[in-house]
Design a protein around this motif. Structure first.
Motif, PDB file in Angstrom:
ATOM      1  N   GLN A 222       0.795  -1.362   0.068  1.00 50.26           N
ATOM      2  CA  GLN A 222      -0.049   0.016   0.198  1.00 50.26           C
ATOM      3  C   GLN A 222       0.977   1.231  -0.056  1.00 50.26           C
ATOM      4  OE1 GLN A 222      -3.255  -0.311  -0.360  1.00 50.26           O
ATOM      5  NE2 GLN A 222      -2.739  -2.629  -0.061  1.00 50.26           N
ATOM      6  N   VAL A 223       2.146   1.030   0.293  1.00 46.53           N
ATOM      7  CA  VAL A 223       2.884   2.304   0.606  1.00 46.53           C
ATOM      8  C   VAL A 223       3.235   2.968  -0.718  1.00 46.53           C
ATOM      9  CG1 VAL A 223       5.327   3.103   0.949  1.00 46.53           C
ATOM     10  CG2 VAL A 223       3.994   1.217   2.317  1.00 46.53           C
ATOM     11  N   GLU A 224       3.427   2.390  -1.835  1.00 45.24           N
ATOM     12  CA  GLU A 224       3.644   3.357  -3.170  1.00 45.24           C
ATOM     13  C   GLU A 224       2.356   3.145  -4.305  1.00 45.24           C
ATOM     14  OE1 GLU A 224       5.835   5.432  -3.599  1.00 45.24           O
ATOM     15  OE2 GLU A 224       7.066   4.704  -1.924  1.00 45.24           O
ATOM     16  N   GLU A 225       1.863   2.128  -4.293  1.00 44.94           N
ATOM     17  CA  GLU A 225       0.812   1.630  -5.482  1.00 44.94           C
ATOM     18  C   GLU A 225      -0.366   0.924  -5.063  1.00 44.94           C
ATOM     19  OE1 GLU A 225       0.645   0.371 -10.283  1.00 44.94           O
ATOM     20  OE2 GLU A 225       2.236   0.419  -9.139  1.00 44.94           O
ATOM     21  N   VAL A 226      -1.536   1.306  -5.202  1.00 41.00           N
ATOM     22  CA  VAL A 226      -2.712   0.408  -4.824  1.00 41.00           C
ATOM     23  C   VAL A 226      -3.571   0.379  -5.939  1.00 41.00           C
ATOM     24  CG1 VAL A 226      -4.583   0.268  -3.031  1.00 41.00           C
ATOM     25  CG2 VAL A 226      -2.424   1.670  -2.456  1.00 41.00           C
ATOM     26  N   GLN A 227      -4.081  -0.826  -5.865  1.00 37.00           N
ATOM     27  CA  GLN A 227      -5.233  -1.175  -6.910  1.00 37.00           C
ATOM     28  C   GLN A 227      -6.669  -0.830  -6.209  1.00 37.00           C
ATOM     29  OE1 GLN A 227      -4.931  -2.050 -10.121  1.00 37.00           O
ATOM     30  NE2 GLN A 227      -2.671  -2.186 -10.264  1.00 37.00           N
ATOM     31  N   MET A 228      -7.165   0.187  -6.786  1.00 37.87           N
ATOM     32  CA  MET A 228      -8.573   0.478  -6.163  1.00 37.87           C
ATOM     33  C   MET A 228      -9.777   0.006  -7.025  1.00 37.87           C
ATOM     34  SD  MET A 228      -7.713   1.677  -3.255  1.00 37.87           S
ATOM     35  CE  MET A 228      -6.042   1.763  -2.617  1.00 37.87           C
ATOM     36  N   LEU A 229     -10.820  -0.163  -6.463  1.00 42.45           N
ATOM     37  CA  LEU A 229     -12.062  -0.463  -7.111  1.00 42.45           C
ATOM     38  C   LEU A 229     -13.256   0.121  -6.294  1.00 42.45           C
ATOM     39  CD1 LEU A 229     -11.639  -4.219  -7.590  1.00 42.45           C
ATOM     40  CD2 LEU A 229     -11.438  -2.320  -9.424  1.00 42.45           C
ATOM     41  N   SER A 230     -13.558   0.145  -5.179  1.00 38.16           N
ATOM     42  CA  SER A 230     -14.594   0.283  -4.261  1.00 38.16           C
ATOM     43  C   SER A 230     -14.517   2.005  -3.979  1.00 38.16           C
ATOM     44  CB  SER A 230     -15.010  -0.346  -3.259  1.00 38.16           C
ATOM     45  OG  SER A 230     -13.956  -0.252  -2.302  1.00 38.16           O
ATOM     46  N   PRO A 231     -15.669   2.383  -3.584  1.00 39.03           N
ATOM     47  CA  PRO A 231     -15.489   3.902  -3.162  1.00 39.03           C
ATOM     48  C   PRO A 231     -14.627   3.924  -1.650  1.00 39.03           C
ATOM     49  CG  PRO A 231     -17.710   3.509  -3.550  1.00 39.03           C
ATOM     50  CD  PRO A 231     -17.168   2.093  -3.669  1.00 39.03           C
ATOM     51  N   ASP A 232     -14.877   2.720  -0.942  1.00 41.71           N
ATOM     52  CA  ASP A 232     -13.879   2.564   0.411  1.00 41.71           C
ATOM     53  C   ASP A 232     -12.405   2.646  -0.173  1.00 41.71           C
ATOM     54  OD1 ASP A 232     -15.756   2.765   2.085  1.00 41.71           O
ATOM     55  OD2 ASP A 232     -16.162   0.532   1.990  1.00 41.71           O
ATOM     56  N   ASP A 233     -12.078   1.826  -1.145  1.00 43.04           N
ATOM     57  CA  ASP A 233     -10.684   1.781  -1.699  1.00 43.04           C
ATOM     58  C   ASP A 233     -10.297   3.061  -2.351  1.00 43.04           C
ATOM     59  OD1 ASP A 233     -10.238  -0.972  -1.107  1.00 43.04           O
ATOM     60  OD2 ASP A 233     -11.096  -1.622  -3.196  1.00 43.04           O
ATOM     61  N   LYS A 234     -11.225   3.838  -2.851  1.00 42.41           N
ATOM     62  CA  LYS A 234     -10.771   5.189  -3.267  1.00 42.41           C
ATOM     63  C   LYS A 234     -10.546   6.067  -2.241  1.00 42.41           C
ATOM     64  CE  LYS A 234     -13.646   4.617  -7.571  1.00 42.41           C
ATOM     65  NZ  LYS A 234     -14.616   4.981  -8.318  1.00 42.41           N
ATOM     66  N   LEU A 235     -11.207   6.033  -0.961  1.00 41.56           N
ATOM     67  CA  LEU A 235     -10.979   6.842   0.047  1.00 41.56           C
ATOM     68  C   LEU A 235      -9.518   6.669   0.640  1.00 41.56           C
ATOM     69  CD1 LEU A 235     -11.334   8.876   2.140  1.00 41.56           C
ATOM     70  CD2 LEU A 235     -12.682   7.062   3.565  1.00 41.56           C
TER      71      LEU A 235
ATOM     72  N   MET B 106      -3.700   7.350   1.123  1.00 44.35           N
ATOM     73  CA  MET B 106      -2.150   6.874   0.975  1.00 44.35           C
ATOM     74  C   MET B 106      -1.576   7.923   0.142  1.00 44.35           C
ATOM     75  SD  MET B 106      -1.671   4.160   2.438  1.00 44.35           S
ATOM     76  CE  MET B 106      -0.139   4.126   1.718  1.00 44.35           C
ATOM     77  N   ALA B 107      -2.208   8.534  -0.762  1.00 45.53           N
ATOM     78  CA  ALA B 107      -1.482   9.591  -1.583  1.00 45.53           C
ATOM     79  C   ALA B 107      -0.976  10.560  -0.828  1.00 45.53           C
ATOM     80  CB  ALA B 107      -2.392   9.980  -2.759  1.00 45.53           C
TER      81      ALA B 107
END
Length: 230
Positions: free
Chosen positions: A111-124, A129-130
């Motif tokens: 999660q530190v550098e790059e995250v694959q995001m799908l759901s609204p929770d993941d987007k948050l 993280m950014a």
């Protein structure tokens, strides 16, 4: 437990109390279940809540409409209570596993550098993280600053982070810093002081204590162990 027969009243109560799971009839006055579900799933404060829609409508297009609103399950009346109970258990279990995924474990390393995001929770979480990654060396980074950049209040950020990760925002930021510090120590390209400042810590004694509590060994021991393992 929240019990409402009016869709608008239900939404107000959900935003106030944020339940673990929502069961809603589709046919309700003022706001139907489909609209309620859409609003719950679109709001970053409540988007993580599993939603079960109950209805007498049994056409495929009705079920599709319900699922397109973001509902996690669509159950047609009359329904079997055992099936409803098992659906509730499964959805809560899935939500619990999501929290564990972002808890204190090695998956944070990814999660530190790059995250694959799908759901609204993941987007948050991606936005959180950014902000952390951009400010990883900034020892002054605060929960208030993260909340402001993410576009959510401090109270709501705290609630969402506890829901999704089981950690407070402060603990989450600290643990990400420690994960990054471990990465840098393992690479052997920086000394401990350089790593400490690069990850937003400004006190050597405090950094060593926190790192040892998290990893079970001091930064120097961690570095030596990784060097021996090469």
């Amino acid at each position: 437990m929240i019990a409402c027969e009016n869709g608008k009243e239900a939404l107000t109560e959900i935003l106030k109390n944020v339940p673990d799971l929502l069961i809603s009839d589709i046919m309700m006055p003022e706001m139907d279940g489909n609209t309620l579900c859409s609003k719950v799933k679109a709001n970053p404060i409540t988007s993580h809540i599993p939603v079960i829609l109950l209805t007498a409508k049994n056409r495929d297009e009705d079920q599709l409409e319900g699922l397109e609103t973001g509902a996690d399950a669509y159950i047609v009346k009359p329904f079997n209570m055992d099936i409803l109970r098992r659906t509730i258990i499964n959805l809560i279990h899935t939500h619990h596993m999501l929290r564990l995924k972002f808890g204190r474990n090695d998956q944070l390393e990814q999660q530190v550098e790059e995250v694959q995001m799908l759901s609204p929770d993941d987007k948050l979480l991606e936005r959180v993280m950014a902000v952390i990654n951009r400010n990883i060396s900034n020892s002054e980074l605060s929960v208030d600053a993260v909340a402001e950049e993410v576009g959510i209040s401090r109270v709501h950020l705290h609630r969402k982070m506890k829901e999704l990760t089981g950690q407070t925002p402060h603990d989450f930021i600290r643990n990400i810093r420690l994960k990054q510090a471990a990465n840098l120590l393992a690479n052997q390209n920086m000394n401990i002081t350089e790593v400490m400042y690069a990850c937003g810590f400004n006190n050597a004694a405090s950094f060593s204590t926190i790192f040892k509590k998290f990893y079970g060994m001091s930064p120097r021991e961690y570095m030596s162990e990784r060097k021996e393992g090469e």
